[in-house]
Design an enzyme around this catalytic site. Structure first.
Site, PDB file in Angstrom:
ATOM      1  N   ASP A  81      81.742  44.473  24.809  1.00  0.00           N
ATOM      2  CA  ASP A  81      80.372  44.540  25.317  1.00  0.00           C
ATOM      3  C   ASP A  81      79.362  44.021  24.297  1.00  0.00           C
ATOM      4  OD1 ASP A  81      80.809  46.663  23.588  1.00  0.00           O
ATOM      5  OD2 ASP A  81      80.380  48.224  25.031  1.00  0.00           O
ATOM      6  N   ASN A 125      79.647  60.972  26.844  1.00  0.00           N
ATOM      7  CA  ASN A 125      79.580  61.234  28.289  1.00  0.00           C
ATOM      8  C   ASN A 125      80.784  60.638  29.039  1.00  0.00           C
ATOM      9  OD1 ASN A 125      79.053  58.519  28.258  1.00  0.00           O
ATOM     10  ND2 ASN A 125      77.008  58.640  29.156  1.00  0.00           N
ATOM     11  N   HIS A 161      81.981  57.510  28.735  1.00  0.00           N
ATOM     12  CA  HIS A 161      81.970  56.078  29.056  1.00  0.00           C
ATOM     13  C   HIS A 161      82.981  55.313  28.208  1.00  0.00           C
ATOM     14  CE1 HIS A 161      78.513  55.380  25.952  1.00  0.00           C
ATOM     15  NE2 HIS A 161      79.562  54.756  25.483  1.00  0.00           N
ATOM     16  N   GLU A 203      79.170  53.342  32.202  1.00  0.00           N
ATOM     17  CA  GLU A 203      78.624  54.690  32.191  1.00  0.00           C
ATOM     18  C   GLU A 203      79.195  55.497  33.362  1.00  0.00           C
ATOM     19  OE1 GLU A 203      77.072  55.658  29.720  1.00  0.00           O
ATOM     20  OE2 GLU A 203      75.385  54.411  29.101  1.00  0.00           O
TER      21      GLU A 203
HETATM   22  C1  GLP Z   1      78.947  52.499  22.436  1.00  0.00           C
HETATM   23  C2  GLP Z   1      79.963  51.389  22.726  1.00  0.00           C
HETATM   24  C3  GLP Z   1      81.315  51.953  23.084  1.00  0.00           C
HETATM   25  C4  GLP Z   1      81.727  52.985  22.056  1.00  0.00           C
HETATM   26  C5  GLP Z   1      80.723  54.131  22.045  1.00  0.00           C
HETATM   27  C6  GLP Z   1      81.084  55.246  21.069  1.00  0.00           C
HETATM   28  O1  GLP Z   1      78.370  53.008  23.585  1.00  0.00           O
HETATM   29  N1  GLP Z   1      79.534  50.531  23.765  1.00  0.00           N
HETATM   30  O2  GLP Z   1      82.257  50.898  23.167  1.00  0.00           O
HETATM   31  O3  GLP Z   1      83.007  53.478  22.363  1.00  0.00           O
HETATM   32  O4  GLP Z   1      79.467  53.588  21.698  1.00  0.00           O
HETATM   33  O5  GLP Z   1      80.576  54.956  19.807  1.00  0.00           O
HETATM   34  P1  GLP Z   1      81.036  55.677  18.485  1.00  0.00           P
HETATM   35  O6  GLP Z   1      82.389  55.171  18.172  1.00  0.00           O
HETATM   36  O7  GLP Z   1      80.023  55.269  17.451  1.00  0.00           O
HETATM   37  O8  GLP Z   1      81.015  57.132  18.770  1.00  0.00           O
END
Ligand code: GLP
Length: 255
Positions: free
Chosen positions: A67, A136, A138, A143
């Site tokens: 993404d 949440n 995702h 989402e």
């Molecule tokens: C963002 C990214 C996700 C990732 C998530 C969790 O929303 N788009 O791909 O898994 O954050 O982030 P973190 O690893 O910093 O908790």
């Protein structure tokens, strides 16, 4: 689904890197799906170490990132392209021609999304896709409520996700409202999935994803339907799971 619980973040990261390195040694032209966020950073560090010290070779690897924020150019320090460059791309021997991150500045987003899907198909599909998980539930920027069959497209970010990411921006107003993300269906097409999670703050999302019903309310729960998914956790992220998982993992000859 193989759930692997390690004692610490470092051990989780090493285990995940070991799985990627194994796949890469078996298939030098691996098609590798990559994720951003703080979770895979330790795994990227370990892959960089393996490249430097053990000659792990990425020269034939094709990568696809999950993404990217809409409206951020690749040189913006909060863009996912920049993140990948800083934390992985600049430190291993990837061929830049084989590196793909969704283009947040694409003029025609729909056309770009179609092109990205086509590009993945032409590369032969993703062999192994790295995933984090949002608090949440995702995955990528799919989402809660995202179609479980969705493909690469533009998505509106929820307030929770924008708040979670606000720490990286000067103010909440600067946090992008939209992102281009692989769809849940795109992710499910990968031949293997490698979902990582650490910290107690992810425990609820992990329990819902791994042990809850498969539901679009927790897009990560779709991994239960994947034929070859690894879930690598530290103790904190695994703390709400009720099942015992390491028994099956440790008795495997090789994953
Ligand atoms: C963002 C990214 C996700 C990732 C998530 C969790 O929303 N788009 O791909 O898994 O954050 O982030 P973190 O690893 O910093 O908790």
């Amino acid at each position: 689904m193989l759930v692997i619980v390690k004692d610490s973040y470092d051990e989780m990261s090493r285990e995940a890197a070991r799985i990627i390195a194994d796949r890469l040694r078996k298939k030098p032209d691996l098609v590798l799906g990559l994720a951003t966020g703080s979770t895979p950073l330790g795994m990227y560090k370990e892959l960089i170490r393996m490249h430097r010290e053990e000659g792990l070779d990425f020269s034939k690897v094709t990568t696809f990132n999950l993404d990217e924020y809409v409206g951020l150019p690749p040189d913006h320090d909060q863009s996912y392209y920049y993140f990948m460059k800083e934390n992985l791309f600049d430190h291993i021997n990837l061929d830049p021609r084989f590196v793909h991150v969704p283009q947040g500045m694409a003029k025609d987003v729909d056309a770009f999304c179609g092109w990205y899907e086509e590009r993945i198909r032409r590369a032969g599909g993703i062999d192994i896709q790295v995933l984090g998980i949002g608090a949440n539930g995702h995955i990528a920027f799919n989402e809660p409520g995202s179609s479980l069959g969705s493909r690469t497209r533009i998505k509106t970010l929820t307030g929770t996700t924008r708040q979670d990411n606000a720490r990286f921006f000067a103010s909440m107003e600067e946090v992008p409202k939209f992102a281009i993300t692989m769809g849940v269906g795109t992710i499910m097409d990968a031949k293997e999935l490698l979902l990582l999670a650490n910290k107690q703050s992810k425990a609820n999302a992990v329990r819902t994803a791994v042990e809850g019903p498969v539901t679009a309310s927790c897009p990560a729960s779709i991994i239960q339907m994947h034929r070859s998914a690894f879930v690598v956790l530290d103790k904190g992220a695994a703390s709400e799971l009720t099942g015992l998982y390491n028994d099956t993992w440790e008795s495997k000859i090789f994953p």
